[in-house]
Design an enzyme around this catalytic site. Structure first.
Site, short mmCIF file in Angstrom:
data_model
loop_
_atom_site.label_atom_id
_atom_site.label_comp_id
_atom_site.label_asym_id
_atom_site.label_seq_id
_atom_site.Cartn_x
_atom_site.Cartn_y
_atom_site.Cartn_z
CB SER A 20 -0.93 0.02 1.21
OG SER A 20 -1.61 1.26 1.23
CE LYS A 73 -11.15 -0.50 -1.22
NZ LYS A 73 -10.74 0.06 -2.47
CG ASP A 109 -11.90 3.07 -3.91
OD1 ASP A 109 -10.81 3.65 -3.70
OD2 ASP A 109 -12.22 2.00 -3.37
N GLY A 132 -14.18 -7.36 -13.08
CA GLY A 132 -14.28 -7.47 -11.63
C GLY A 132 -15.65 -7.04 -11.17
N GLY A 134 -16.06 -6.69 -7.41
CA GLY A 134 -15.85 -6.49 -5.97
C GLY A 134 -15.99 -5.02 -5.60
CB THR A 191 -9.44 -8.60 -10.88
OG1 THR A 191 -8.31 -8.67 -11.77
CG2 THR A 191 -10.73 -8.59 -11.68
P1 NAP Z 1 -12.49 -7.33 -3.78
O1 NAP Z 1 -13.67 -6.58 -3.28
O2 NAP Z 1 -11.94 -8.45 -2.97
O3 NAP Z 1 -12.88 -7.87 -5.27
C1 NAP Z 1 -11.95 -8.63 -5.98
C2 NAP Z 1 -12.45 -8.82 -7.41
O4 NAP Z 1 -11.37 -9.42 -8.13
C3 NAP Z 1 -13.64 -9.73 -7.54
O5 NAP Z 1 -14.39 -9.35 -8.65
C4 NAP Z 1 -12.98 -11.10 -7.78
O6 NAP Z 1 -13.77 -11.97 -8.57
C5 NAP Z 1 -11.79 -10.70 -8.61
N1 NAP Z 1 -10.68 -11.64 -8.46
C6 NAP Z 1 -9.96 -11.89 -7.32
N2 NAP Z 1 -9.01 -12.80 -7.58
C7 NAP Z 1 -9.15 -13.14 -8.88
C8 NAP Z 1 -8.46 -14.04 -9.73
N3 NAP Z 1 -7.45 -14.80 -9.28
N4 NAP Z 1 -8.85 -14.15 -11.01
C9 NAP Z 1 -9.89 -13.40 -11.48
N5 NAP Z 1 -10.59 -12.53 -10.73
C10 NAP Z 1 -10.21 -12.40 -9.44
O7 NAP Z 1 -11.26 -6.35 -4.06
P2 NAP Z 1 -11.29 -4.80 -4.49
O8 NAP Z 1 -11.26 -3.97 -3.27
O9 NAP Z 1 -12.37 -4.64 -5.49
O10 NAP Z 1 -9.83 -4.63 -5.17
C11 NAP Z 1 -9.56 -5.15 -6.46
C12 NAP Z 1 -8.23 -4.58 -6.95
O11 NAP Z 1 -8.34 -3.17 -7.15
C13 NAP Z 1 -7.07 -4.77 -5.98
O12 NAP Z 1 -5.91 -5.08 -6.70
C14 NAP Z 1 -6.93 -3.41 -5.31
O13 NAP Z 1 -5.61 -3.16 -4.86
C15 NAP Z 1 -7.28 -2.51 -6.49
N6 NAP Z 1 -7.77 -1.18 -6.08
C16 NAP Z 1 -7.05 -0.08 -6.47
C17 NAP Z 1 -7.51 1.18 -6.16
C18 NAP Z 1 -6.73 2.38 -6.60
O14 NAP Z 1 -7.00 3.48 -6.10
N7 NAP Z 1 -5.83 2.25 -7.56
C19 NAP Z 1 -8.69 1.36 -5.43
C20 NAP Z 1 -9.39 0.24 -5.06
C21 NAP Z 1 -8.91 -1.03 -5.38
P3 NAP Z 1 -14.78 -13.09 -7.94
O15 NAP Z 1 -16.07 -12.37 -7.67
O16 NAP Z 1 -14.87 -14.08 -9.01
O17 NAP Z 1 -14.10 -13.61 -6.69
#
Ligand code: NAP
Length: 280
Positions: A20, A73, A109, A132, A134, A191
């Site tokens: 992070s 989240k 976000d 994605g 999530g 994702t």
């Molecule tokens: P989350 O709520 O846990 O959701 C994860 C998502 O990714 C779900 O749709 C999940 O699909 C999918 N996923 C997880 N592992 C996977 C895999 N091996 N293959 C395919 N799909 C997979 O997480 P989140 O908070 O949305 O975060 C997702 C990503 O965004 C992370 O890398 C996070 O660091 C990044 N992010 C970045 C920012 C930024 O400001 N740049 C902000 C927020 C998040 P399923 O439903 O099939 O499990």
């Protein structure tokens, strides 16, 4: 002035958390405003089953701000006293403010994604593919809908894609349908594919990308993911995830400190970091 017993703590929790850059960004902002004795921003790895204990600790210890990243989240929502209207609509919280023991959840976000994309292209009327379903995808879908885009959600778990698509009255598909992105304008990965154990994975095949695409990866470590490198090689405009992180940190900083954020200092801190970035 050094950190003292009066210094207010802001904390980011996630699992994993070591990647992070939120502590770097917020602490650089405190320093730029000369308030580093008033606030400090730290991080902790918290497993999902321990979330309730952390929320209790935030209340009893008077921690000022709690930033949530993957996988907290969505689950954090049920532990809070109040949820801001937009965070409620999105169904995910990344920012919790502690006002005298009462915890209120916000989502920044969606602002991060919207601002990062608007720096590069208009959103209205564009075909946007979100990979994605999530917490991040929910915020991005909200932002894209609000800006007047035509959305399609692609997710590994089709049930989750369907749920999110129903909410925003848009179409959905599985990873088997990702080749359809060829005909989209904006492609967004929400994702973790591209980071940590998935570093060498891109959800989208290289041949799908072309000059017509704008591609945002929510993943920000590494600075250019495999997906972004391949998209750029095919002539697409790319937006590194750090842009989204920076623009979501801006309103979050104000929520925690009630001060105007020093955006240039925040950007400079991440630029310095990536200049020195080794293999992470
Ligand atoms: P989350 O709520 O846990 O959701 C994860 C998502 O990714 C779900 O749709 C999940 O699909 C999918 N996923 C997880 N592992 C996977 C895999 N091996 N293959 C395919 N799909 C997979 O997480 P989140 O908070 O949305 O975060 C997702 C990503 O965004 C992370 O890398 C996070 O660091 C990044 N992010 C970045 C920012 C930024 O400001 N740049 C902000 C927020 C998040 P399923 O439903 O099939 O499990």
């Amino acid at each position: 002035m050094p950190i003292s017993a009066k210094t207010k703590i802001c904390l980011i929790i996630g699992d994993p958390i070591e990647h992070s850059l939120s502590p770097l960004i917020h602490n650089a902002a405190y320093k730029a405003l000369g308030i580093e004795e008033k606030f400090v921003f730290v991080a902790a790895r918290v497993k999902i089953e321990n979330l309730a204990f952390v929320v209790k600790a935030v209340r009893v210890m008077g921690i000022r701000g709690l930033t949530c990243t993957m996988p907290h989240k969505v689950k954090i929502v049920k532990y809070l006293d109040k949820i801001d209207e937009i965070a409620k609509e999105i169904g995910a919280v990344n920012t919790v403010v502690n006002e005298n023991g009462k915890l209120k959840g916000y989502n920044t976000d969606w602002i991060g994604a919207k601002e990062a994309i608007k720096k590069v292209t208009k959103i209205r009327g564009k075909k946007v593919g979100i990979i994605g379903a999530g917490g991040a995808a929910r915020a991005i879908a909200f932002a894209m809908k609000k800006e007047g885009a035509q959305i399609k959600i692609f997710n590994r778990d089709l049930k989750e894609a369907k749920k999110l698509a129903k909410k925003y009255e848009c179409s959905f598909g599985s990873f088997e349908n990702l080749d359809e992105l060829k005909d989209f304008d904006i492609i967004i990965n929400a994702t973790p594919l591209g980071m940590g154990p998935y570093k060498n994975i891109s959800p989208v095949k290289k041949e799908i990308f072309s000059e017509k695409h704008v591609v945002l990866d929510s993943v920000y470590i590494p600075f250019k993911t495999k997906m972004l490198k391949e998209a750029e090689e095919k002539g697409a405009k790319i937006i590194p995830g750090i842009e989204m992180l920076l623009y979501q940190a801006v309103p979050q900083f104000t929520l925690y400190t009630k001060r105007k954020p020093p955006i240039e200092a925040m950007r400079k801190a991440v630029e310095e970091f990536f200049k020195n970035e080794k293999e992470i």
